[in-house]
Design a protein around this motif. Structure first.
Motif, PDB file in Angstrom:
ATOM      1  N   ILE A  85       0.837  -1.201   0.000  1.00  9.59           N
ATOM      2  CA  ILE A  85       0.000   0.000   0.000  1.00  9.59           C
ATOM      3  C   ILE A  85       0.870   1.248   0.000  1.00  9.59           C
ATOM      4  O   ILE A  85       0.501   2.298  -0.544  1.00  9.59           O
ATOM      5  CB  ILE A  85      -0.948   0.013   1.224  1.00  9.59           C
ATOM      6  N   GLY A  86       2.073   1.130   0.560  1.00 15.23           N
ATOM      7  CA  GLY A  86       2.979   2.277   0.630  1.00 15.23           C
ATOM      8  C   GLY A  86       3.518   2.713  -0.715  1.00 15.23           C
ATOM      9  O   GLY A  86       4.138   3.786  -0.808  1.00 15.23           O
ATOM     10  N   ASN A  87       3.283   1.926  -1.761  1.00 19.98           N
ATOM     11  CA  ASN A  87       3.735   2.296  -3.108  1.00 19.98           C
ATOM     12  C   ASN A  87       2.843   3.345  -3.763  1.00 19.98           C
ATOM     13  O   ASN A  87       3.247   3.966  -4.747  1.00 19.98           O
ATOM     14  CB  ASN A  87       3.786   1.064  -4.014  1.00 19.98           C
ATOM     15  N   LEU A  88       1.636   3.522  -3.241  1.00 17.26           N
ATOM     16  CA  LEU A  88       0.656   4.399  -3.894  1.00 17.26           C
ATOM     17  C   LEU A  88       0.894   5.847  -3.459  1.00 17.26           C
ATOM     18  O   LEU A  88       0.107   6.441  -2.723  1.00 17.26           O
ATOM     19  CB  LEU A  88      -0.759   3.940  -3.559  1.00 17.26           C
ATOM     20  N   GLU A  89       1.966   6.418  -3.944  1.00 18.43           N
ATOM     21  CA  GLU A  89       2.430   7.719  -3.461  1.00 18.43           C
ATOM     22  C   GLU A  89       1.483   8.863  -3.762  1.00 18.43           C
ATOM     23  O   GLU A  89       1.536   9.908  -3.106  1.00 18.43           O
ATOM     24  CB  GLU A  89       3.806   8.020  -4.049  1.00 18.43           C
ATOM     25  N   ASN A  90       0.615   8.707  -4.752  1.00 20.71           N
ATOM     26  CA  ASN A  90      -0.306   9.783  -5.129  1.00 20.71           C
ATOM     27  C   ASN A  90      -1.695   9.605  -4.530  1.00 20.71           C
ATOM     28  O   ASN A  90      -2.606  10.381  -4.842  1.00 20.71           O
ATOM     29  CB  ASN A  90      -0.403   9.881  -6.656  1.00 20.71           C
ATOM     30  N   LEU A  91      -1.850   8.600  -3.666  1.00 21.85           N
ATOM     31  CA  LEU A  91      -3.159   8.337  -3.079  1.00 21.85           C
ATOM     32  C   LEU A  91      -3.593   9.484  -2.168  1.00 21.85           C
ATOM     33  O   LEU A  91      -2.837   9.932  -1.314  1.00 21.85           O
ATOM     34  CB  LEU A  91      -3.107   7.029  -2.284  1.00 21.85           C
ATOM     35  N   ARG A  92      -4.832   9.965  -2.346  1.00 26.52           N
ATOM     36  CA  ARG A  92      -5.379  11.053  -1.530  1.00 26.52           C
ATOM     37  C   ARG A  92      -6.476  10.559  -0.590  1.00 26.52           C
ATOM     38  O   ARG A  92      -6.637  11.071   0.515  1.00 26.52           O
ATOM     39  CB  ARG A  92      -5.944  12.162  -2.410  1.00 26.52           C
ATOM     40  N   ILE A  93      -7.256   9.570  -1.054  1.00 29.05           N
ATOM     41  CA  ILE A  93      -8.396   9.073  -0.273  1.00 29.05           C
ATOM     42  C   ILE A  93      -8.300   7.556  -0.176  1.00 29.05           C
ATOM     43  O   ILE A  93      -8.184   6.868  -1.192  1.00 29.05           O
ATOM     44  CB  ILE A  93      -9.730   9.479  -0.932  1.00 29.05           C
ATOM     45  N   LEU A  94      -8.344   7.047   1.049  1.00 29.46           N
ATOM     46  CA  LEU A  94      -8.298   5.607   1.290  1.00 29.46           C
ATOM     47  C   LEU A  94      -9.462   5.236   2.198  1.00 29.46           C
ATOM     48  O   LEU A  94      -9.499   5.624   3.363  1.00 29.46           O
ATOM     49  CB  LEU A  94      -6.961   5.215   1.926  1.00 29.46           C
ATOM     50  N   ASN A  95     -10.417   4.496   1.655  1.00 25.77           N
ATOM     51  CA  ASN A  95     -11.607   4.080   2.400  1.00 25.77           C
ATOM     52  C   ASN A  95     -11.561   2.572   2.603  1.00 25.77           C
ATOM     53  O   ASN A  95     -11.679   1.804   1.657  1.00 25.77           O
ATOM     54  CB  ASN A  95     -12.872   4.471   1.634  1.00 25.77           C
ATOM     55  N   LEU A  96     -11.370   2.154   3.851  1.00 29.22           N
ATOM     56  CA  LEU A  96     -11.272   0.734   4.203  1.00 29.22           C
ATOM     57  C   LEU A  96     -12.363   0.350   5.186  1.00 29.22           C
ATOM     58  O   LEU A  96     -12.220  -0.620   5.946  1.00 29.22           O
ATOM     59  CB  LEU A  96      -9.895   0.440   4.806  1.00 29.22           C
ATOM     60  N   SER A  97     -13.454   1.075   5.214  1.00 28.25           N
ATOM     61  CA  SER A  97     -14.522   0.851   6.186  1.00 28.25           C
ATOM     62  C   SER A  97     -15.252  -0.469   5.928  1.00 28.25           C
ATOM     63  O   SER A  97     -15.220  -1.008   4.829  1.00 28.25           O
ATOM     64  CB  SER A  97     -15.512   2.014   6.158  1.00 28.25           C
ATOM     65  N   TYR A  98     -15.896  -0.968   6.992  1.00 23.95           N
ATOM     66  CA  TYR A  98     -16.708  -2.188   6.928  1.00 23.95           C
ATOM     67  C   TYR A  98     -15.903  -3.401   6.478  1.00 23.95           C
ATOM     68  O   TYR A  98     -16.346  -4.205   5.658  1.00 23.95           O
ATOM     69  CB  TYR A  98     -17.919  -1.996   6.002  1.00 23.95           C
ATOM     70  N   LEU A 111       2.475   7.333   2.479  1.00 24.35           N
ATOM     71  CA  LEU A 111       1.462   7.999   1.658  1.00 24.35           C
ATOM     72  C   LEU A 111       1.417   9.488   1.991  1.00 24.35           C
ATOM     73  O   LEU A 111       0.485   9.991   2.616  1.00 24.35           O
ATOM     74  CB  LEU A 111       0.097   7.338   1.882  1.00 24.35           C
ATOM     75  N   LYS A 112       2.416  10.200   1.560  1.00 22.26           N
ATOM     76  CA  LYS A 112       2.597  11.604   1.936  1.00 22.26           C
ATOM     77  C   LYS A 112       1.472  12.504   1.445  1.00 22.26           C
ATOM     78  O   LYS A 112       1.259  13.590   1.990  1.00 22.26           O
ATOM     79  CB  LYS A 112       3.924  12.119   1.378  1.00 22.26           C
ATOM     80  N   ASN A 113       0.741  12.076   0.413  1.00 22.24           N
ATOM     81  CA  ASN A 113      -0.334  12.899  -0.138  1.00 22.24           C
ATOM     82  C   ASN A 113      -1.712  12.514   0.393  1.00 22.24           C
ATOM     83  O   ASN A 113      -2.714  13.109  -0.015  1.00 22.24           O
ATOM     84  CB  ASN A 113      -0.334  12.811  -1.667  1.00 22.24           C
ATOM     85  N   LEU A 114      -1.773  11.535   1.303  1.00 20.69           N
ATOM     86  CA  LEU A 114      -3.063  11.071   1.800  1.00 20.69           C
ATOM     87  C   LEU A 114      -3.759  12.155   2.613  1.00 20.69           C
ATOM     88  O   LEU A 114      -3.171  12.730   3.521  1.00 20.69           O
ATOM     89  CB  LEU A 114      -2.873   9.814   2.659  1.00 20.69           C
ATOM     90  N   GLU A 115      -5.015  12.416   2.274  1.00 21.80           N
ATOM     91  CA  GLU A 115      -5.801  13.449   2.947  1.00 21.80           C
ATOM     92  C   GLU A 115      -6.924  12.865   3.801  1.00 21.80           C
ATOM     93  O   GLU A 115      -7.271  13.440   4.829  1.00 21.80           O
ATOM     94  CB  GLU A 115      -6.398  14.402   1.906  1.00 21.80           C
ATOM     95  N   GLU A 116      -7.509  11.751   3.357  1.00 20.64           N
ATOM     96  CA  GLU A 116      -8.634  11.153   4.076  1.00 20.64           C
ATOM     97  C   GLU A 116      -8.382   9.660   4.276  1.00 20.64           C
ATOM     98  O   GLU A 116      -8.020   8.956   3.331  1.00 20.64           O
ATOM     99  CB  GLU A 116      -9.942  11.347   3.309  1.00 20.64           C
ATOM    100  N   LEU A 117      -8.587   9.194   5.505  1.00 20.42           N
ATOM    101  CA  LEU A 117      -8.429   7.776   5.832  1.00 20.42           C
ATOM    102  C   LEU A 117      -9.633   7.345   6.659  1.00 20.42           C
ATOM    103  O   LEU A 117      -9.878   7.877   7.737  1.00 20.42           O
ATOM    104  CB  LEU A 117      -7.131   7.550   6.612  1.00 20.42           C
ATOM    105  N   ASN A 118     -10.382   6.381   6.131  1.00 21.48           N
ATOM    106  CA  ASN A 118     -11.600   5.909   6.791  1.00 21.48           C
ATOM    107  C   ASN A 118     -11.426   4.448   7.186  1.00 21.48           C
ATOM    108  O   ASN A 118     -11.296   3.572   6.333  1.00 21.48           O
ATOM    109  CB  ASN A 118     -12.795   6.056   5.852  1.00 21.48           C
ATOM    110  N   LEU A 138      -2.724  14.633   6.017  1.00 24.34           N
ATOM    111  CA  LEU A 138      -3.958  14.014   6.500  1.00 24.34           C
ATOM    112  C   LEU A 138      -4.827  15.043   7.223  1.00 24.34           C
ATOM    113  O   LEU A 138      -4.378  15.679   8.170  1.00 24.34           O
ATOM    114  CB  LEU A 138      -3.619  12.868   7.450  1.00 24.34           C
ATOM    115  N   HIS A 139      -6.073  15.203   6.762  1.00 29.72           N
ATOM    116  CA  HIS A 139      -6.970  16.142   7.457  1.00 29.72           C
ATOM    117  C   HIS A 139      -8.215  15.465   8.015  1.00 29.72           C
ATOM    118  O   HIS A 139      -8.920  16.040   8.846  1.00 29.72           O
ATOM    119  CB  HIS A 139      -7.352  17.321   6.558  1.00 29.72           C
ATOM    120  N   THR A 140      -8.519  14.219   7.587  1.00 30.38           N
ATOM    121  CA  THR A 140      -9.706  13.527   8.087  1.00 30.38           C
ATOM    122  C   THR A 140      -9.354  12.081   8.422  1.00 30.38           C
ATOM    123  O   THR A 140      -8.868  11.342   7.560  1.00 30.38           O
ATOM    124  CB  THR A 140     -10.834  13.548   7.038  1.00 30.38           C
TER     125      THR A 140
END
Length: 356
Positions: A85-98, A111-118, A138-140
């Motif tokens: 998962i650490g290879n996805l350097e341009n990832l901004r939103i990662l939703n792993l809920s449920y 993931l330096k560009n990640l903004e949202e993690l659920n 990360l803001h959320t």
């Protein structure tokens, strides 16, 4: 959107330009059972579906959104997030809920560009890695209905974190005070006093002055009043509202080494008094403070006076200071008469009252 069952067939073929990937686990278990009747599928083969294929940097370099969906009562879901998962350097939103994750790999910090993690509704999720503090954008962060046992204090390094949602999955009706345990764990990390909680506590005051704090402990943000009704009998009049965690009314973080007031403070929606004087490197008051409806009183250094809103009334704690210093404060405008350092040295701490 691609089903988890079909993911292996399409992965890597023309996905270099893919920016959004939705992986759907619905029906994976049913499909597996159908195929098991046709071929000799083993448990090891089933386990493969509980993680994701290698997330190669070349195949998914442009990926910005990854959503791994699951549905209630699905027997097969995501249980292990691969290190890749650490290879996805341009990832901004990662939703792993449920899903059924218990933790995240350390590589999540890449993931330096990640903004949202659920991570909501992962009922067995209990631990965030320390590397989560590397996510500077990360803001959320959502952790609703998890089994989180503690916060890594490195999360406090996430300067842009504005939304932290946490609630606990109550397992066998036994974990009402999970939130309190997380709070006390955070206090111990900073050598701060822990707290004894009981079901009748509605509000608390917290004195963390002179603790050499470089950030406000994350556990402090958990002190936002939460509760539930308990039914003691058939008669509705016997119901009682039990407070799982009290509301923070007064916070003293003076005489420390704070450099900023994080946006997460806004979570403390019943905070009435905030004392932040004598933090030498705290040189700014954020605007969101004036949006906190319950906040009525601040105590600040003179250099922060210029950031006060028009509805602030200012008074000196120490009446021995020069009248000119008081005049400068009341106008909330330095007008070049003194430098910030001079104002800070000649005036010290102000009590600020906010009209509501």
């Amino acid at each position: 959107m691609v089903s988890r069952w079909e993911l292996g067939n399409v992965y890597g073929s023309g996905m270099e330009k893919c920016k959004c990937l939705y992986i759907d686990y619905k029906g994976t278990a049913r499909k597996f059972e159908q195929k098991r009747k046709e071929a000799d599928l083993t448990q090891e083969m089933m386990d493969i579906f509980e993680t994701l294929p290698n997330l190669g940097k070349k195949q998914l370099y442009n990926l910005e959104v990854l959503n791994v969906c699951n549905y209630p009562n699905e027997r097969i879901c995501l249980k292990i997030l691969p290190d890749s998962i650490g290879n996805l350097e341009n990832l901004r939103i990662l939703n792993l809920s449920y899903n059924d994750l218990e933790t995240l790999p350390k590589s999540i910090g890449n993931l330096k560009n990640l903004e949202e993690l659920n991570l909501s509704e992962n009922n067995n999720f209990s631990e965030l890695p320390d590397s989560i503090g590397n996510l500077g954008n990360l803001h959320t962060l959502s952790l609703k209905h998890t089994y989180l046992k503690s916060f890594p204090e490195s999360l406090g390094n996430s300067e842009n974190l504005m939304s932290l949602s946490v609630s606990w999955y109550r397992r066998y009706d036994s974990s009402d005070y999970q939130c309190c345990d997380v709070f006390n764990g955070s206090m111990k990390h900073w050598s701060c006093p822990t707290m004894e909680f009981n079901s009748d506590m509605k509000s608390v005051s917290l004195d963390l002055s002179g603790k050499n704090l470089k950030q406000i402990p994350l556990g402090v943000y958990m002190l936002s009043e939460q509760g539930r009704w308990l039914n003691y009998g058939c008669n509705s009049s016997s119901n009682r509202y039990v407070y799982i965690i009290p509301a923070l009314k007064e916070l003293d973080v003076s005489n420390n080494q704070l450099t900023k007031i994080p946006h997460l403070l806004k979570k403390l929606n019943q905070l009435e008094k905030l004392y932040i004087h004598n933090n030498p490197d705290l040189n700014h008051l954020p605007d969101f403070l004036w949006e906190m409806r319950s906040l009525k009183e601040l105590k600040i250094d003179g250099k922060l006076v210029k950031y006060l809103p028009n509805n602030a009334q200012v008074s000196l704690n120490d009446k021995n200071f020069e009248n000119v210093a008081l005049d400068l404060a009341l106008t909330k405008n330095n007008r070049g008469k003194m430098s910030d350092d001079q104002l800070s040295n000649k005036t010290g701490p102000y009590t600020v009252y906010l009209k509501k």
